[in-house]
Design a protein around this motif. Structure first.
Motif, PDB file in Angstrom:
ATOM      1  N   GLY A  36     -11.878 -38.534  19.987  1.00  0.00           N
ATOM      2  CA  GLY A  36     -11.011 -37.714  19.149  1.00  0.00           C
ATOM      3  C   GLY A  36     -11.670 -36.465  18.615  1.00  0.00           C
ATOM      4  O   GLY A  36     -10.981 -35.544  18.146  1.00  0.00           O
ATOM      5  N   ARG A  51     -12.051 -31.014  21.152  1.00  0.00           N
ATOM      6  CA  ARG A  51     -10.934 -30.126  20.858  1.00  0.00           C
ATOM      7  C   ARG A  51      -9.819 -30.277  21.881  1.00  0.00           C
ATOM      8  O   ARG A  51      -8.633 -30.170  21.553  1.00  0.00           O
ATOM      9  CB  ARG A  51     -11.421 -28.679  20.828  1.00  0.00           C
ATOM     10  CG  ARG A  51     -10.381 -27.716  20.280  1.00  0.00           C
ATOM     11  CD  ARG A  51     -10.889 -26.304  20.261  1.00  0.00           C
ATOM     12  NE  ARG A  51      -9.918 -25.414  19.653  1.00  0.00           N
ATOM     13  CZ  ARG A  51     -10.020 -24.094  19.643  1.00  0.00           C
ATOM     14  NH1 ARG A  51     -11.064 -23.515  20.203  1.00  0.00           N
ATOM     15  NH2 ARG A  51      -9.109 -23.347  19.061  1.00  0.00           N
ATOM     16  N   THR A  95      -8.917 -32.994  23.255  1.00  0.00           N
ATOM     17  CA  THR A  95      -8.142 -34.182  22.882  1.00  0.00           C
ATOM     18  C   THR A  95      -7.082 -33.824  21.864  1.00  0.00           C
ATOM     19  O   THR A  95      -5.924 -34.257  21.962  1.00  0.00           O
ATOM     20  CB  THR A  95      -9.074 -35.260  22.308  1.00  0.00           C
ATOM     21  OG1 THR A  95     -10.072 -35.598  23.280  1.00  0.00           O
ATOM     22  CG2 THR A  95      -8.295 -36.509  21.933  1.00  0.00           C
ATOM     23  N   ARG A  96      -7.455 -33.024  20.873  1.00  0.00           N
ATOM     24  CA  ARG A  96      -6.488 -32.631  19.848  1.00  0.00           C
ATOM     25  C   ARG A  96      -5.341 -31.820  20.463  1.00  0.00           C
ATOM     26  O   ARG A  96      -4.171 -32.050  20.142  1.00  0.00           O
ATOM     27  CB  ARG A  96      -7.193 -31.812  18.765  1.00  0.00           C
ATOM     28  CG  ARG A  96      -6.275 -31.370  17.623  1.00  0.00           C
ATOM     29  CD  ARG A  96      -7.085 -30.696  16.518  1.00  0.00           C
ATOM     30  NE  ARG A  96      -6.224 -30.223  15.441  1.00  0.00           N
ATOM     31  CZ  ARG A  96      -5.765 -30.990  14.462  1.00  0.00           C
ATOM     32  NH1 ARG A  96      -6.083 -32.275  14.440  1.00  0.00           N
ATOM     33  NH2 ARG A  96      -4.996 -30.495  13.517  1.00  0.00           N
ATOM     34  N   ARG A  97      -5.686 -30.899  21.363  1.00  0.00           N
ATOM     35  CA  ARG A  97      -4.642 -30.093  21.990  1.00  0.00           C
ATOM     36  C   ARG A  97      -3.701 -30.972  22.815  1.00  0.00           C
ATOM     37  O   ARG A  97      -2.475 -30.782  22.808  1.00  0.00           O
ATOM     38  CB  ARG A  97      -5.262 -29.013  22.870  1.00  0.00           C
ATOM     39  CG  ARG A  97      -5.947 -27.909  22.079  1.00  0.00           C
ATOM     40  CD  ARG A  97      -6.387 -26.779  22.997  1.00  0.00           C
ATOM     41  NE  ARG A  97      -6.924 -25.668  22.239  1.00  0.00           N
ATOM     42  CZ  ARG A  97      -6.201 -24.705  21.702  1.00  0.00           C
ATOM     43  NH1 ARG A  97      -4.886 -24.717  21.853  1.00  0.00           N
ATOM     44  NH2 ARG A  97      -6.764 -23.723  21.024  1.00  0.00           N
ATOM     45  N   PRO A 124      -3.455 -25.626  17.503  1.00  0.00           N
ATOM     46  CA  PRO A 124      -4.565 -25.390  16.562  1.00  0.00           C
ATOM     47  C   PRO A 124      -5.121 -23.988  16.726  1.00  0.00           C
ATOM     48  O   PRO A 124      -5.340 -23.519  17.843  1.00  0.00           O
ATOM     49  CB  PRO A 124      -5.594 -26.463  16.936  1.00  0.00           C
ATOM     50  CG  PRO A 124      -5.244 -26.870  18.329  1.00  0.00           C
ATOM     51  CD  PRO A 124      -3.762 -26.689  18.463  1.00  0.00           C
ATOM     52  N   ARG A 172     -12.461 -32.229  10.682  1.00  0.00           N
ATOM     53  CA  ARG A 172     -12.827 -32.712  12.018  1.00  0.00           C
ATOM     54  C   ARG A 172     -12.474 -34.180  12.204  1.00  0.00           C
ATOM     55  O   ARG A 172     -12.307 -34.637  13.335  1.00  0.00           O
ATOM     56  CB  ARG A 172     -14.317 -32.514  12.271  1.00  0.00           C
ATOM     57  CG  ARG A 172     -14.729 -31.067  12.477  1.00  0.00           C
ATOM     58  CD  ARG A 172     -16.222 -30.965  12.735  1.00  0.00           C
ATOM     59  NE  ARG A 172     -16.617 -31.727  13.915  1.00  0.00           N
ATOM     60  CZ  ARG A 172     -16.577 -31.256  15.152  1.00  0.00           C
ATOM     61  NH1 ARG A 172     -16.139 -30.029  15.374  1.00  0.00           N
ATOM     62  NH2 ARG A 172     -16.963 -32.013  16.170  1.00  0.00           N
ATOM     63  N   ARG A 219      -9.793 -35.695  11.092  1.00  0.00           N
ATOM     64  CA  ARG A 219      -8.360 -35.978  11.098  1.00  0.00           C
ATOM     65  C   ARG A 219      -7.891 -36.429  12.475  1.00  0.00           C
ATOM     66  O   ARG A 219      -7.084 -37.354  12.597  1.00  0.00           O
ATOM     67  CB  ARG A 219      -7.586 -34.736  10.646  1.00  0.00           C
ATOM     68  CG  ARG A 219      -7.866 -34.351   9.208  1.00  0.00           C
ATOM     69  CD  ARG A 219      -7.352 -32.962   8.874  1.00  0.00           C
ATOM     70  NE  ARG A 219      -5.907 -32.932   8.814  1.00  0.00           N
ATOM     71  CZ  ARG A 219      -5.148 -32.122   9.536  1.00  0.00           C
ATOM     72  NH1 ARG A 219      -5.717 -31.288  10.388  1.00  0.00           N
ATOM     73  NH2 ARG A 219      -3.848 -32.128   9.416  1.00  0.00           N
ATOM     74  N   THR A 220      -8.407 -35.810  13.537  1.00  0.00           N
ATOM     75  CA  THR A 220      -8.005 -36.208  14.882  1.00  0.00           C
ATOM     76  C   THR A 220      -8.534 -37.592  15.251  1.00  0.00           C
ATOM     77  O   THR A 220      -7.774 -38.418  15.780  1.00  0.00           O
ATOM     78  CB  THR A 220      -8.469 -35.170  15.916  1.00  0.00           C
ATOM     79  OG1 THR A 220      -7.991 -33.881  15.540  1.00  0.00           O
ATOM     80  CG2 THR A 220      -7.937 -35.508  17.296  1.00  0.00           C
ATOM     81  N   TRP A 270      -6.375 -40.051  13.468  1.00  0.00           N
ATOM     82  CA  TRP A 270      -5.073 -40.158  14.126  1.00  0.00           C
ATOM     83  C   TRP A 270      -5.166 -41.015  15.391  1.00  0.00           C
ATOM     84  O   TRP A 270      -4.321 -41.874  15.641  1.00  0.00           O
ATOM     85  CB  TRP A 270      -4.541 -38.774  14.489  1.00  0.00           C
ATOM     86  CG  TRP A 270      -3.488 -38.825  15.549  1.00  0.00           C
ATOM     87  CD1 TRP A 270      -3.669 -38.702  16.901  1.00  0.00           C
ATOM     88  CD2 TRP A 270      -2.086 -39.073  15.364  1.00  0.00           C
ATOM     89  NE1 TRP A 270      -2.466 -38.832  17.565  1.00  0.00           N
ATOM     90  CE2 TRP A 270      -1.491 -39.066  16.646  1.00  0.00           C
ATOM     91  CE3 TRP A 270      -1.285 -39.279  14.251  1.00  0.00           C
ATOM     92  CZ2 TRP A 270      -0.135 -39.265  16.834  1.00  0.00           C
ATOM     93  CZ3 TRP A 270       0.073 -39.479  14.442  1.00  0.00           C
ATOM     94  CH2 TRP A 270       0.631 -39.469  15.709  1.00  0.00           C
ATOM     95  N   LEU A 321      -2.177 -34.355  12.707  1.00  0.00           N
ATOM     96  CA  LEU A 321      -2.246 -33.413  13.829  1.00  0.00           C
ATOM     97  C   LEU A 321      -1.778 -32.018  13.450  1.00  0.00           C
ATOM     98  O   LEU A 321      -2.056 -31.056  14.159  1.00  0.00           O
ATOM     99  CB  LEU A 321      -1.393 -33.920  14.997  1.00  0.00           C
ATOM    100  CG  LEU A 321      -1.902 -35.158  15.730  1.00  0.00           C
ATOM    101  CD1 LEU A 321      -0.965 -35.507  16.869  1.00  0.00           C
ATOM    102  CD2 LEU A 321      -3.316 -34.965  16.245  1.00  0.00           C
TER     103      LEU A 321
END
Length: 415
Positions: A65, A68, A70-72, A89, A98, A100-101, A104, A185
């Motif tokens: 997670g 970056r 992964t977040r996208r 983002p 950092r 938070r992802t 989630w 997210l």
């Protein structure tokens, strides 16, 4: 009653459950690495091994997670399956943002497995009970609770209840994920500031393009209109002068089209060609076009203009272009004085022309004998351009029958 069952009828409920299942499935490739403690410490009690496996599995999921990408990807899938509006983002999260992802992702996987197991068991029970596939004596035992099938309509009622409970699980899991998505997210406070700064930068760039387009196209239309009138008047008596005016119209239109193509490309967010940069080096060409249009120019150039580079040179060209356009459009036909002086610390620009009984500024209001105002696009654009370069501008009547534009720009610090 209808409001109570409405979530069961929404497609987003089941697409959200699919999103939860995908999170559970995506965590499976990490499970073999999480089983390493069982190989390293095979004699450990089963409960200890299970705790170590779960902890290592959670750590590996959290590390994934942090990427970056992964977040996208999560934001993109959440938009499609959870139907939650999430902006992309703007920057790499820093500090506590950092985590938070990873948080989630852990909750996503946990809810996915919980929902998958619970709904899977309920669906299997709902399918098995009506067909009497279960052992009537043994039945099904789960967490101390037993269910036996004796056939008949009671099995269908229980089966229907199991399927309904499976649907309720989908509603709950989708609802929890939909509630969590904007909070984990969605943009944090720092990302919102970055998004606002990015938006302001885009607006500033478009405002700058609007100024450039106004200066370039406005000048071209003014010059070509006058040149066309001149060509029409001398076409019979002086064909050479008429052809020169037509060539000037062609050159002016070609330069304006280059500027227009660039601006439209940027506004459409396409990859435009290199921006056409007009600098003081192009000033002689601008003056020649005006002379072809019939303007009488008295030009005074002093200092080394070649040393004026970058933003300062481009801004100086646009300022002179706007001033000369006003003189050509609203003057009385008398001589126009143009002054450019490159001093060690300052660049001075000046345009003076006869205003007659009063002339219009770039804002379209009368000066001289009339009323001087600065509303519109011309003068505010000039003032804004000079202000950004920390310069000084004076514009307005200069005596009873003249109009004057004087600009002083600092040379140092220009790029």
């Amino acid at each position: 009653m209808i409001r109570a069952i409405r979530p069961l009828l929404r497609g987003s409920t089941y697409s959200g459950m699919l999103f939860a299942y995908c999170g559970a499935l995506a965590s499976l490739p990490l499970l073999p690495f999480a089983l390493l403690p069982t190989l390293v410490w095979p004699s450990a009690p089963y409960g200890v091994q299970a705790v170590l496996v779960l902890l290592l599995w959670a750590v590996l999921i959290g590390l994934v997670g942090l990427a970056r990408t992964t977040r996208r990807a999560l934001i993109s899938f959440a938009r499609q399956l959870l139907r939650v509006p999430l902006p992309a983002p703007a920057a790499v999260p820093a500090g506590t943002d950092r985590w938070r992802t990873p948080l989630w992702l852990l909750l996503h996987v946990a809810l996915g497995w919980a929902g998958a197991l619970t709904s899977g068991v309920l669906i299997l029970m709902g399918i098995a009970l009506p067909g009497n596939w279960l052992d009537a004596e043994a039945g099904v035992s789960l967490f101390g609770w037993s269910l036996r099938s004796d056939g008949g309509w009671q099995s269908w009622v229980v089966a229907l209840g199991c399927l309904l409970l499976a649907a309720v699980v989908c509603v709950v899991v989708s609802g929890v994920l939909r509630w969590l998505a904007p909070r984990l997210l969605g943009p944090s406070s720092a990302e919102r500031l970055a998004l606002m700064a990015e938006r302001e930068q885009r607006l500033a760039e478009r405002n700058k393009l609007a100024h450039e387009l106004h200066d370039s196209i406005g000048h071209t239309l003014t010059a070509t209109t006058i040149q066309a009138a001149v060509a029409g008047e001398v076409l019979s008596d002086d064909p050479v002068a008429a052809r020169a005016a037509l060539r000037s119209i062609e050159e002016s239109a070609r330069a304006a089209l280059e500027d227009l193509d660039y601006v439209l490309g940027v506004l459409r967010e396409e990859k435009a060609e290199t921006a056409p940069t007009r600098t003081l080096a192009d000033l002689p060409e601008l003056l020649d076009r005006l002379r072809h249009a019939g303007a009488v120019l008295e030009v005074e150039l002093s200092g080394d203009l070649a040393q004026v580079q970058g933003t300062l040179s481009r801004a100086a060209y646009r300022i002179l272009q706007e001033g000369l356009t006003n003189a050509l459009r609203h003057g009385t036909g008398g001589p126009v004085e143009v002054r450019v002086a490159a001093l060690p610390d300052f660049l001075e620009l000046g345009v003076v022309n006869g205003a007659g009984a009063g002339m219009r500024t770039g804002a379209g209001m009368r000066t001289g004998a009339g009323v001087f105002r600065t509303s519109g696009h011309g003068l505010p654009g000039l003032t804004e351009r000079v202000r950004l370069l920390h310069g000084e501008i004076e514009v307005g009547p200069d005596g009873p029958r003249h109009w004057r534009l004087a600009v002083r720009l600092p040379v140092r610090g220009s790029a």
